[in-house]
Design an enzyme around this catalytic site. Structure first.
Site, mmCIF file in Angstrom:
data_model
loop_
_atom_site.group_PDB
_atom_site.id
_atom_site.type_symbol
_atom_site.label_atom_id
_atom_site.label_comp_id
_atom_site.label_asym_id
_atom_site.label_seq_id
_atom_site.Cartn_x
_atom_site.Cartn_y
_atom_site.Cartn_z
ATOM 1 N N ASP A 65 0.846 -1.203 0.000
ATOM 2 C CA ASP A 65 0.000 0.000 0.000
ATOM 3 C C ASP A 65 0.883 1.256 0.000
ATOM 4 O O ASP A 65 0.591 2.242 -0.679
ATOM 5 C CB ASP A 65 -0.908 -0.015 1.238
ATOM 6 C CG ASP A 65 -1.613 -1.352 1.382
ATOM 7 O OD1 ASP A 65 -2.521 -1.615 0.594
ATOM 8 O OD2 ASP A 65 -1.212 -2.152 2.249
ATOM 9 N N HIS A 95 -4.233 -3.594 6.322
ATOM 10 C CA HIS A 95 -4.154 -3.841 4.875
ATOM 11 C C HIS A 95 -5.568 -4.210 4.412
ATOM 12 O O HIS A 95 -5.924 -5.385 4.259
ATOM 13 C CB HIS A 95 -3.175 -4.977 4.565
ATOM 14 C CG HIS A 95 -3.203 -5.343 3.108
ATOM 15 N ND1 HIS A 95 -2.751 -4.510 2.117
ATOM 16 C CD2 HIS A 95 -3.675 -6.438 2.467
ATOM 17 C CE1 HIS A 95 -2.934 -5.066 0.952
ATOM 18 N NE2 HIS A 95 -3.494 -6.243 1.135
HETATM 19 P P1 NAD Z 1 -2.639 -18.300 -4.396
HETATM 20 O O1 NAD Z 1 -3.979 -18.895 -4.154
HETATM 21 O O2 NAD Z 1 -2.104 -18.191 -5.783
HETATM 22 O O3 NAD Z 1 -1.539 -19.079 -3.531
HETATM 23 C C1 NAD Z 1 -1.750 -19.446 -2.187
HETATM 24 C C2 NAD Z 1 -0.970 -20.710 -1.942
HETATM 25 O O4 NAD Z 1 -1.106 -21.026 -0.562
HETATM 26 C C3 NAD Z 1 -1.486 -21.908 -2.735
HETATM 27 O O5 NAD Z 1 -0.414 -22.547 -3.432
HETATM 28 C C4 NAD Z 1 -2.072 -22.805 -1.655
HETATM 29 O O6 NAD Z 1 -1.976 -24.202 -1.986
HETATM 30 C C5 NAD Z 1 -1.205 -22.421 -0.478
HETATM 31 N N1 NAD Z 1 -1.733 -22.798 0.837
HETATM 32 C C6 NAD Z 1 -3.017 -22.872 1.252
HETATM 33 N N2 NAD Z 1 -3.081 -23.298 2.517
HETATM 34 C C7 NAD Z 1 -1.808 -23.491 2.920
HETATM 35 C C8 NAD Z 1 -1.226 -23.961 4.121
HETATM 36 N N3 NAD Z 1 -1.965 -24.334 5.165
HETATM 37 N N4 NAD Z 1 0.130 -24.045 4.183
HETATM 38 C C9 NAD Z 1 0.890 -23.714 3.126
HETATM 39 N N5 NAD Z 1 0.395 -23.293 1.954
HETATM 40 C C10 NAD Z 1 -0.941 -23.186 1.854
HETATM 41 O O7 NAD Z 1 -2.686 -16.869 -3.704
HETATM 42 P P2 NAD Z 1 -1.674 -15.641 -3.897
HETATM 43 O O8 NAD Z 1 -2.174 -14.794 -5.002
HETATM 44 O O9 NAD Z 1 -0.290 -16.142 -3.916
HETATM 45 O O10 NAD Z 1 -1.981 -14.821 -2.559
HETATM 46 C C11 NAD Z 1 -1.644 -15.365 -1.310
HETATM 47 C C12 NAD Z 1 -2.257 -14.536 -0.194
HETATM 48 O O11 NAD Z 1 -1.672 -13.228 -0.165
HETATM 49 C C13 NAD Z 1 -3.759 -14.303 -0.334
HETATM 50 O O12 NAD Z 1 -4.329 -14.401 0.964
HETATM 51 C C14 NAD Z 1 -3.851 -12.879 -0.850
HETATM 52 O O13 NAD Z 1 -5.087 -12.291 -0.563
HETATM 53 C C15 NAD Z 1 -2.715 -12.247 -0.071
HETATM 54 N N6 NAD Z 1 -2.202 -10.973 -0.582
HETATM 55 C C16 NAD Z 1 -1.773 -10.067 0.336
HETATM 56 C C17 NAD Z 1 -1.215 -8.877 -0.075
HETATM 57 C C18 NAD Z 1 -0.718 -7.864 0.935
HETATM 58 O O14 NAD Z 1 -0.297 -6.777 0.508
HETATM 59 N N7 NAD Z 1 -0.734 -8.120 2.231
HETATM 60 C C19 NAD Z 1 -1.094 -8.605 -1.434
HETATM 61 C C20 NAD Z 1 -1.522 -9.543 -2.356
HETATM 62 C C21 NAD Z 1 -2.077 -10.751 -1.917
HETATM 63 C C1 LMR Z 2 -3.955 -6.571 -2.647
HETATM 64 O O1 LMR Z 2 -3.977 -5.561 -1.951
HETATM 65 O O2 LMR Z 2 -3.622 -6.559 -3.840
HETATM 66 C C2 LMR Z 2 -4.305 -7.899 -2.026
HETATM 67 O O3 LMR Z 2 -4.584 -7.748 -0.670
HETATM 68 C C3 LMR Z 2 -5.376 -8.613 -2.751
HETATM 69 C C4 LMR Z 2 -6.756 -8.066 -2.498
HETATM 70 O O4 LMR Z 2 -7.646 -8.873 -2.167
HETATM 71 O O5 LMR Z 2 -6.972 -6.866 -2.644
#
Ligand code: NAD
Ligand code: LMR
Length: 339
Positions: free
Chosen positions: A160, A188
């Site tokens: 962010d 977030h």
């Molecule tokens: P994704 O679905 O592509 O990947 C998630 C992975 O986690 C998958 O491979 C899944 O099998 C694995 N997983 C599920 N449960 C698990 C467990 N118990 N132990 C280990 N691995 C496990 O998702 P992504 O696009 O890589 O996003 C991951 C997370 O990050 C989501 O929750 C998304 O919302 C979050 N996110 C946060 C931010 C931030 O700025 N904080 C930004 C983008 C995404």
């Molecule tokens: C983001 O900020 O890109 C992630 O947290 C994904 C979402 O759900 O917005």
């Protein structure tokens, strides 16, 4: 003399952020170009084959800094000896599910992973939670790993922060590297408050406040804030997947600054445990402006005072801090009950 390798855990490593993140770590983007690494990648059994494919690609890329890869579905093996843990894995919300359903699944996941980190990680392991809801997952991890120091459990709001820098840079047609000291307050989530009241831009005549250069309070107090708050949703709409390369890059920024330090006169945003600063209840995981030195973060107490050319109070409005969002505490209690 060559440095000893650091062990870096990435959970959810077979997912889309994991796929963008692990090559950055292996190239030294997270810990420095002179820091060898051993990657620990954890995912769940249905993703084991994909995880092995990522491992094969890491081998094929022949990264000079990469001294080993552990790809596993065993949480204890994944956590053993790690110096840095980036928690990306989580249970995604699916159609028809309530938020509370995701929360209770995450309590279970984060409880197990917290216990494994507590028992098997290297002493002083630094933890960054990326998986949503990031503040709440970090709080759960902190609760279930009481022997990990509170200050070692953080969550990602650097994305962010970087989004806010990017918006200012585009608006003023300046290099993003010349913009600094925006602040993300809170969670977030769309309740966050992106704040430019102490942000500056480097110009040929010195550092100038963003508020002076933009000179359009309506945009700064309106569209700028909502664009940053809703950027995640805009990416999902455009890509049909949530942000991945920017999330991975920001995770590297978060850990790099935490471990190697923030540049002089610069602060960044990190979701950290509140010590009561700015009236935020102690113990919440909340995004504050911080500086880092010697591997420790410190909340900037009077945002702006570390800047060489601080904004005088009379020159800009006081930061309009939002009400503290207690959602994460309520959600935690609710989820803990379910669990
Ligand atoms: P994704 O679905 O592509 O990947 C998630 C992975 O986690 C998958 O491979 C899944 O099998 C694995 N997983 C599920 N449960 C698990 C467990 N118990 N132990 C280990 N691995 C496990 O998702 P992504 O696009 O890589 O996003 C991951 C997370 O990050 C989501 O929750 C998304 O919302 C979050 N996110 C946060 C931010 C931030 O700025 N904080 C930004 C983008 C995404
Ligand atoms: C983001 O900020 O890109 C992630 O947290 C994904 C979402 O759900 O917005």
């Amino acid at each position: 003399m060559a440095k000893e390798p650091m062990r870096v855990l990435v959970t959810g490593a077979a997912g889309q952020i994991g796929y963008a993140l692990v090559p950055m770590i292996a190239r030294g983007v997270m810990l420095g170009a002179d820091q060898p690494v051993i990657l620990h990648m954890l995912d769940i059994p249905p993703a084991a084959e994909a995880l092995n494919g990522v491992k094969m690609e890491l081998v094929d890329a022949a990264f000079p800094l990469l001294k080993g890869v552990v790809a596993t579905t065993d949480v204890v093996e994944a956590c053993t000896g790690v110096n840095v843990a980036v928690m990306v894995g989580g249970f995604p919300r699916k159609e028809g599910m309530e938020r509370k359903d995701v929360m209770s699944k995450n309590v279970s996941i984060y409880k197990t992973q917290a216990s494994a980190l507590e028992a098997h990680a290297a002493p002083n392991c630094k933890v960054l939670v990326v998986a949503n809801p990031a503040n709440t997952n970090a709080l759960i991890l902190k609760e279930f790993a009481p022997s990990i120091p509170d200050r070692n459990v953080t969550c990602l709001t650097r994305l962010d922060h970087n989004r806010a820098l990017g918006q200012i840079s585009e608006r003023l047609s300046v290099q993003v590297s010349d913009v600094k000291n925006v602040i993300i307050w809170g969670n977030h989530s769309s309740t966050q408050y992106p704040d430019v009241n102490h942000a500056t831009v480097k110009t040929s005549t010195g550092e100038k406040p963003v508020r002076e250069l933009v000179a359009d309070d309506e945009w700064l107090n309106g569209e700028f804030i909502t664009t940053v708050q809703q950027r995640g949703a805009a990416i999902i709409k455009a890509r049909k997947f949530s942000s991945a390369l920017s999330a991975a890059s920001s995770a590297c920024d978060h850990i790099r600054d935490w471990v190697l330090g923030t540049p002089e006169g610069t602060f960044v945003s990190m979701g950290v445990y509140s010590d009561g600063s700015y009236g935020v209840p102690s113990g919440l995981i909340y995004s504050f402006p911080v500086t880092c030195s010697g591997g420790e973060w410190k909340i900037v107490q009077e945002a702006g005072t570390v800047d060489p050319e601080p904004v005088a109070p009379e020159e800009g409005p006081e930061p309009d801090l939002p009400e503290v969002d207690l959602l994460c505490l309520e959600s935690f209690d609710e989820a803990a009950e379910d669990f």
